[in-house]
Motif scaffolding. Structure first.
Motif, mmCIF file in Angstrom:
data_model
loop_
_atom_site.group_PDB
_atom_site.id
_atom_site.type_symbol
_atom_site.label_atom_id
_atom_site.label_comp_id
_atom_site.label_asym_id
_atom_site.label_seq_id
_atom_site.Cartn_x
_atom_site.Cartn_y
_atom_site.Cartn_z
ATOM 1 N N MET A 1 51.071 46.636 31.639
ATOM 2 C CA MET A 1 49.724 46.146 31.517
ATOM 3 C C MET A 1 49.435 46.007 30.146
ATOM 4 O O MET A 1 49.684 46.686 29.366
ATOM 5 C CB MET A 1 48.888 47.730 32.007
ATOM 6 N N GLU A 2 48.805 44.731 30.003
ATOM 7 C CA GLU A 2 48.476 44.519 28.430
ATOM 8 C C GLU A 2 47.011 44.140 28.357
ATOM 9 O O GLU A 2 46.283 44.031 29.569
ATOM 10 C CB GLU A 2 49.218 43.317 28.263
ATOM 11 N N ASP B 1 45.443 41.387 30.333
ATOM 12 C CA ASP B 1 45.316 41.561 31.845
ATOM 13 C C ASP B 1 44.031 42.083 32.061
ATOM 14 O O ASP B 1 43.535 42.127 33.437
ATOM 15 C CB ASP B 1 46.496 42.492 32.319
ATOM 16 N N SER C 1 49.902 37.787 28.230
ATOM 17 C CA SER C 1 50.587 38.330 29.593
ATOM 18 C C SER C 1 50.977 37.134 30.279
ATOM 19 O O SER C 1 50.326 36.112 30.768
ATOM 20 C CB SER C 1 49.739 39.629 30.264
ATOM 21 N N LEU D 1 50.304 37.515 33.264
ATOM 22 C CA LEU D 1 49.225 37.164 34.200
ATOM 23 C C LEU D 1 48.652 35.910 33.908
ATOM 24 O O LEU D 1 48.088 35.322 35.018
ATOM 25 C CB LEU D 1 48.479 38.332 34.188
ATOM 26 N N ASP D 2 48.447 35.340 32.934
ATOM 27 C CA ASP D 2 48.014 34.077 32.565
ATOM 28 C C ASP D 2 48.128 33.135 33.318
ATOM 29 O O ASP D 2 47.536 32.259 33.964
ATOM 30 C CB ASP D 2 48.128 33.781 31.049
ATOM 31 N N GLU E 1 46.995 33.634 37.124
ATOM 32 C CA GLU E 1 45.630 33.618 37.460
ATOM 33 C C GLU E 1 44.881 32.523 36.387
ATOM 34 O O GLU E 1 44.355 32.759 35.252
ATOM 35 C CB GLU E 1 45.164 34.986 37.006
ATOM 36 N N GLY F 1 38.297 39.253 32.841
ATOM 37 C CA GLY F 1 39.591 39.264 33.495
ATOM 38 C C GLY F 1 39.794 38.793 34.874
ATOM 39 O O GLY F 1 38.836 38.152 35.145
#
Length: 222
Positions: free
Chosen positions: A1-2, A5, A15, A17-18, A21, A192
């Motif tokens: 988890m950053e 996020d 992250s 996650l970029d 998403e 986010g």
């Protein structure tokens, strides 16, 4: 988890996650260097839990406070923070005094935590349920709280003064105080990834519990 996020740019590598998403880039990120006061980013709240991020500028302090009958998961997303925490030796009866007070055991004595580090977990009677934060550097803490704060349901946020006991090392006397007048917490939008909520049929009355989120802002005069 950053930090990325939950929609915060801490100046580090984005992250992964970029990549998953795309909308995260389209709305941008909150810049960590832009938090000049303690800032709360509300992510989600329902009757069972709340999720949010406290963002601190260096030197800012969130005073000693409790989490009555709650379990709290706290994740330091970036930076360094000094933590002081306690657990009651014996929880004071709510009806014995107009203000909470009693003997508490020291759990963390101004312990400095630096990201990345493990998630901390607090329980109603262990793990440091009453804690204070002081930002050593700019930092952010993700909190998942279950159940959430609620004045209506007997879970208000209470602040304390702690008085060390020289004859009893590792313990202190805690006494409830009013919310410090110099405490200022502002809000910021959540930028986010989109939150997906799967409501069961028996959760139709959850909207009533969203009103408890207002208690948080009322507490800080927002």
């Amino acid at each position: 988890m950053e930090a990325a996020d939950v929609g915060i740019d801490d100046g580090e590598k984005p992250s992964l996650l970029d990549g998953d998403e795309p909308s995260l880039k389209s709305v941008g990120l909150l810049p960590a260097h832009g938090f000049t006061r303690i800032t709360y980013v509300h992510i989600h709240q329902c009757r069972d839990f709340s999720i949010g991020v406290f963002c601190f500028p260096a030197g800012a302090t969130l005073p000693l406070h409790d989490h009555p009958e709650m379990v709290v998961l706290s994740k330091l997303l970036y930076g360094s923070v000094r933590v002081r925490s306690y657990d009651w030796v014996k929880a004071p009866p709510s009806s014995s005094s107009p203000r909470k007070c009693g003997l508490a055991r020291l759990v963390a004595a101004d312990e400095v935590r630096r990201a990345p580090c493990e998630t901390s977990v607090m329980f109603p009677r262990s793990g440091g349920n009453m804690h204070a934060f002081t930002a050593v550097t700019p930092c952010a803490i993700l909190d998942v709280i279950t159940p959430p704060y609620s004045e209506e349901h007997g879970r208000p946020s209470t602040y304390f003064n702690d008085v060390p006991i020289p004859s009893l090392p590792g313990f202190a006397f805690l006494e409830e105080v009013e919310m410090p007048q110099d405490l200022s917490v502002v809000g910021a939008p959540y930028l986010g990834p989109r939150i997906m909520v799967d409501m069961d049929d028996d959760d139709d009355d959850d909207d009533d519990f969203y009103d408890d989120h207002d208690d948080f802002y009322d507490e800080y005069g927002q």
